[in-house]
Write a protein that holds these residues in place. Sequence first.
Motif, PDB file in Angstrom:
ATOM      1  N   SER B 120       0.915  -1.088   0.043  1.00 28.43           N
ATOM      2  CA  SER B 120      -0.202   0.122   0.143  1.00 28.43           C
ATOM      3  C   SER B 120       0.823   1.143  -0.003  1.00 28.43           C
ATOM      4  O   SER B 120       0.400   2.489   0.175  1.00 28.43           O
ATOM      5  CB  SER B 120      -1.016   0.019   1.203  1.00 28.43           C
ATOM      6  N   ASP B 121       1.969   1.107  -0.428  1.00 27.05           N
ATOM      7  CA  ASP B 121       2.923   2.360  -0.375  1.00 27.05           C
ATOM      8  C   ASP B 121       3.264   2.725  -1.892  1.00 27.05           C
ATOM      9  O   ASP B 121       4.263   3.186  -1.979  1.00 27.05           O
ATOM     10  CB  ASP B 121       4.254   2.243   0.503  1.00 27.05           C
ATOM     11  N   TYR B 122       2.646   1.835  -2.920  1.00 23.20           N
ATOM     12  CA  TYR B 122       2.912   2.237  -4.253  1.00 23.20           C
ATOM     13  C   TYR B 122       2.670   3.777  -4.488  1.00 23.20           C
ATOM     14  O   TYR B 122       3.656   4.492  -5.275  1.00 23.20           O
ATOM     15  CB  TYR B 122       2.082   1.308  -5.099  1.00 23.20           C
ATOM     16  N   ASN B 123       1.659   4.242  -4.025  1.00 22.09           N
ATOM     17  CA  ASN B 123       1.420   5.626  -4.727  1.00 22.09           C
ATOM     18  C   ASN B 123       2.548   6.547  -3.941  1.00 22.09           C
ATOM     19  O   ASN B 123       3.152   7.504  -4.448  1.00 22.09           O
ATOM     20  CB  ASN B 123      -0.032   6.148  -4.099  1.00 22.09           C
ATOM     21  N   GLN B 124       2.760   6.144  -2.782  1.00 30.58           N
ATOM     22  CA  GLN B 124       3.825   6.977  -1.975  1.00 30.58           C
ATOM     23  C   GLN B 124       5.122   6.975  -2.858  1.00 30.58           C
ATOM     24  O   GLN B 124       6.066   7.986  -3.137  1.00 30.58           O
ATOM     25  CB  GLN B 124       4.061   6.657  -0.574  1.00 30.58           C
ATOM     26  N   ALA B 125       5.454   5.688  -3.096  1.00 28.63           N
ATOM     27  CA  ALA B 125       7.014   5.399  -3.750  1.00 28.63           C
ATOM     28  C   ALA B 125       7.117   6.227  -4.940  1.00 28.63           C
ATOM     29  O   ALA B 125       8.055   6.623  -5.534  1.00 28.63           O
ATOM     30  CB  ALA B 125       7.150   3.928  -3.621  1.00 28.63           C
ATOM     31  N   THR B 126       5.846   5.742  -5.902  1.00 27.01           N
ATOM     32  CA  THR B 126       5.977   6.453  -7.328  1.00 27.01           C
ATOM     33  C   THR B 126       5.799   7.805  -7.564  1.00 27.01           C
ATOM     34  O   THR B 126       6.158   8.391  -8.511  1.00 27.01           O
ATOM     35  CB  THR B 126       5.362   5.573  -8.135  1.00 27.01           C
ATOM     36  N   LYS B 127       5.021   8.445  -6.763  1.00 29.39           N
ATOM     37  CA  LYS B 127       4.203   9.696  -6.980  1.00 29.39           C
ATOM     38  C   LYS B 127       4.338  10.680  -5.905  1.00 29.39           C
ATOM     39  O   LYS B 127       4.827  12.032  -6.063  1.00 29.39           O
ATOM     40  CB  LYS B 127       2.757   9.744  -7.256  1.00 29.39           C
ATOM     41  N   GLY B 128       4.185  10.334  -4.639  1.00 25.61           N
ATOM     42  CA  GLY B 128       3.816  11.373  -3.476  1.00 25.61           C
ATOM     43  C   GLY B 128       4.925  11.322  -2.228  1.00 25.61           C
ATOM     44  O   GLY B 128       4.479  11.347  -1.340  1.00 25.61           O
ATOM     45  N   LEU B 129       6.053  10.997  -2.622  1.00 28.10           N
ATOM     46  CA  LEU B 129       6.914  10.554  -1.359  1.00 28.10           C
ATOM     47  C   LEU B 129       7.308  11.914  -0.420  1.00 28.10           C
ATOM     48  O   LEU B 129       7.216  11.964   0.777  1.00 28.10           O
ATOM     49  CB  LEU B 129       8.239  10.067  -2.004  1.00 28.10           C
ATOM     50  N   ALA B 130       7.442  13.039  -1.037  1.00 28.19           N
ATOM     51  CA  ALA B 130       7.594  14.162  -0.214  1.00 28.19           C
ATOM     52  C   ALA B 130       7.288  15.523  -1.272  1.00 28.19           C
ATOM     53  O   ALA B 130       7.028  15.224  -2.441  1.00 28.19           O
ATOM     54  CB  ALA B 130       9.085  14.095   0.269  1.00 28.19           C
ATOM     55  N   VAL B 304      -3.471  -7.147  -9.479  1.00 30.38           N
ATOM     56  CA  VAL B 304      -3.441  -7.803  -8.309  1.00 30.38           C
ATOM     57  C   VAL B 304      -2.419  -7.103  -7.301  1.00 30.38           C
ATOM     58  O   VAL B 304      -1.231  -6.907  -7.562  1.00 30.38           O
ATOM     59  CB  VAL B 304      -3.128  -9.369  -8.499  1.00 30.38           C
ATOM     60  N   GLU B 305      -3.081  -6.318  -6.331  1.00 23.50           N
ATOM     61  CA  GLU B 305      -2.466  -5.636  -5.446  1.00 23.50           C
ATOM     62  C   GLU B 305      -2.720  -5.935  -3.761  1.00 23.50           C
ATOM     63  O   GLU B 305      -3.791  -6.397  -3.659  1.00 23.50           O
ATOM     64  CB  GLU B 305      -2.818  -4.181  -5.716  1.00 23.50           C
ATOM     65  N   LEU B 306      -1.846  -5.895  -3.035  1.00 18.06           N
ATOM     66  CA  LEU B 306      -2.029  -6.126  -1.605  1.00 18.06           C
ATOM     67  C   LEU B 306      -2.131  -4.453  -1.109  1.00 18.06           C
ATOM     68  O   LEU B 306      -1.481  -3.800  -0.275  1.00 18.06           O
ATOM     69  CB  LEU B 306      -0.794  -6.607  -0.910  1.00 18.06           C
ATOM     70  N   SER B 307      -3.079  -3.854  -1.767  1.00 23.33           N
ATOM     71  CA  SER B 307      -3.665  -2.445  -1.228  1.00 23.33           C
ATOM     72  C   SER B 307      -5.193  -2.338  -1.907  1.00 23.33           C
ATOM     73  O   SER B 307      -5.610  -3.254  -2.425  1.00 23.33           O
ATOM     74  CB  SER B 307      -2.834  -1.547  -1.818  1.00 23.33           C
ATOM     75  N   MET B 308      -5.686  -1.193  -1.812  1.00 25.33           N
ATOM     76  CA  MET B 308      -7.017  -0.791  -2.246  1.00 25.33           C
ATOM     77  C   MET B 308      -7.068  -0.469  -3.546  1.00 25.33           C
ATOM     78  O   MET B 308      -8.087  -0.157  -4.104  1.00 25.33           O
ATOM     79  CB  MET B 308      -7.682   0.343  -1.475  1.00 25.33           C
ATOM     80  N   GLY B 309      -5.707  -0.860  -4.472  1.00 26.13           N
ATOM     81  CA  GLY B 309      -5.674  -0.619  -5.699  1.00 26.13           C
ATOM     82  C   GLY B 309      -5.039   0.671  -6.026  1.00 26.13           C
ATOM     83  O   GLY B 309      -5.825   1.815  -6.025  1.00 26.13           O
ATOM     84  N   GLN B 310      -3.731   0.740  -6.040  1.00 21.91           N
ATOM     85  CA  GLN B 310      -2.949   2.018  -6.425  1.00 21.91           C
ATOM     86  C   GLN B 310      -2.296   1.894  -7.908  1.00 21.91           C
ATOM     87  O   GLN B 310      -2.477   2.939  -8.495  1.00 21.91           O
ATOM     88  CB  GLN B 310      -1.834   2.073  -5.381  1.00 21.91           C
ATOM     89  N   MET B 311      -1.514   0.947  -8.228  1.00 21.51           N
ATOM     90  CA  MET B 311      -0.988   0.830  -9.456  1.00 21.51           C
ATOM     91  C   MET B 311      -2.181   0.664 -10.616  1.00 21.51           C
ATOM     92  O   MET B 311      -1.628   1.123 -11.706  1.00 21.51           O
ATOM     93  CB  MET B 311      -0.291  -0.646  -9.448  1.00 21.51           C
ATOM     94  N   ILE B 312      -3.371   0.376 -10.152  1.00 20.73           N
ATOM     95  CA  ILE B 312      -4.264   0.220 -11.111  1.00 20.73           C
ATOM     96  C   ILE B 312      -4.599   1.599 -11.963  1.00 20.73           C
ATOM     97  O   ILE B 312      -4.720   1.516 -13.236  1.00 20.73           O
ATOM     98  CB  ILE B 312      -5.879  -0.305 -10.613  1.00 20.73           C
ATOM     99  N   ASP B 313      -4.498   2.575 -11.232  1.00 17.04           N
ATOM    100  CA  ASP B 313      -4.392   3.945 -12.210  1.00 17.04           C
ATOM    101  C   ASP B 313      -3.481   4.354 -13.157  1.00 17.04           C
ATOM    102  O   ASP B 313      -3.514   4.794 -14.345  1.00 17.04           O
ATOM    103  CB  ASP B 313      -4.427   5.066 -11.053  1.00 17.04           C
ATOM    104  N   ASP B 314      -2.040   3.409 -12.939  1.00 12.92           N
ATOM    105  CA  ASP B 314      -1.106   3.690 -13.826  1.00 12.92           C
ATOM    106  C   ASP B 314      -1.210   2.767 -14.853  1.00 12.92           C
ATOM    107  O   ASP B 314      -1.038   2.988 -16.323  1.00 12.92           O
ATOM    108  CB  ASP B 314       0.277   3.373 -13.190  1.00 12.92           C
TER     109      ASP B 314
END
Lengths: 220, 353
Positions: B120-130, B304-314
């Motif tokens: 569930s840290d996909y978005n954080q890592a790829t888009k919104g880390l800081a 297939v994600e262990l999150s609520m679906g983050q990579m799906i948008d990419d």
Amino acid sequence: MKKITIFAGHYGSGKTNLAVNAAIALKRRHGSVILCDMDIVNPYFRTKDSEDILKEARVRLISPRFANSNVDLPYLPAEVAAIFNGENISVIDVGGDDSGAIALGQYASRIENAGYDMFLVLNARRYLTLEPDEAVAILHEIEAASSLRFTGLINNTNLGHESTAEIVTQARGYVESVARATGLPLVATSFREDLSPALTAQDGAAWPITIYEKPGWALY
Amino acid sequence: MAEKVLMKGNEALAESAIRAGCRCFFGYPITPQTEVAAYMAKRMPQIGGTYLQAESEVAAINMVYGATSTGTRAMTSSSSPGISLKAEGISYLAGSDLPAVIINICRGGPGLGGIQPAQSDYNQATKGLAHGDFHILVLAPNCIQEMCDLVSDAFDLADTYRMPAMILGDGMLGQMMEPVALPEPHESKIEKPWAACGTEMKRPHNVINSLYIKPDELERIVMDRYARYRHIEENEVRYEEFMTEDADIVIVAYGASSRIARNAIMAARAEGIKVGMFRPITLWPFPKKALDRVADTARAFLTVELSMGQMIDDVKLAINCRRPVYLANRTGGMVITPNEILAKIREIKGETL
């Protein structure tokens, strides 16, 4: 048969799986068998994973109340005292290295009074114990942390899913070196049960074991 | 190749980092990545490196900033909440064009969440880390051998492009054990003329800094950096395809969930449903073009994600929404099973094929 059998050794040497196998095997010969999970270091892979199998085998499992939950509480339940009571025969699964053995040390005098075997689980293909010297160093660290003495060695050499009979037999010299350096006898050579035909002539008692995988983690 | 040995994911990351020339590690314990720090504490003093347990994750990432400023290969590792704490420091690394390797062995969130595995840290890592305009490289291994290999690559990529690189793992990969052939120790040949490592009175001072007094200068620096990012997006994309050639349904999954998905693919094929998999190995840069090509033949996608679906948008962006994209997921530290994925595959078959 001693009242208490302890499996200790390097982190990832296969202690937990051996402890589960040992408890189930002992249950076939004894009325009341306890498996005591004293691993408060490892968050994921522990005897609790085999809860259903142990229940079916009528082995009583004593493990930290929050094992396998979403919190990490390194404490042991008061129920551990049961291993010293009555007619129980107990198997203790200790956490890896000296840090895991500290939890065991608090019971040292009671374990000594009850009578025990403590086996060092060896895996010659486990990184950081690839050299016999490294295994011997860990042995001394565990003895110092637990205030208990090892009584034997178990050759549990394996490469996980890639284990072969050859990998087990190749470790013979390694185990002999550890035995020479420590004066401890090799009490068993354990291996995945399907490797049995090739390995029954091993030095030390051959001990075919079942590998209990973490349920639900279906990784190819 | 070296004889295979049995290693835990976290240990393999640490040992491979040392073999790739990492000589400074600054850490702070958090389950399920603590073994990285524990291993480094044992090994770094033996090889003449530095291990330091910082007083917090914030301190650790700023120690990385200092060490890497000198041109030394430096690394830190944590798990989800700890990565959030490191976020400010990572932005400063990016703003100062500093290489560094950061490991995230992801657990369930948000907040303190839990200690079981998650993605569930996909978005954080790829888009919104800081804060600020920047990217970091994000590499996602799916087995312990690949963890070893990608750590080496992460150091090389970070040095080449002067930017932080993250290994995004999960608790499963960090904790499980597999046989690996460790890479031989190797020296990097990448020059670092920018490093603040002493002038010996032979050159002007090198300054490592992310503060720019003049906005036009900052704008130019950021734009130059983005030109570099475009180059990376063209040249450093990595992915793996599995049975996609004839697939009607293509699963997109990375890390541990890609391994679970593989079981479901074999089960689906046994039922006559043509399923394949596209596995991004670089999450940034995301393999957009390659995935878009797959959409020429695939009729539906399933992430297939262990999150609520983050990579799906990419995935939707990469294929310009020209095929339906479905989600099979668990979250909060729960691990999806092949049967749950298979049920979703059957549902998609009923709806779109």
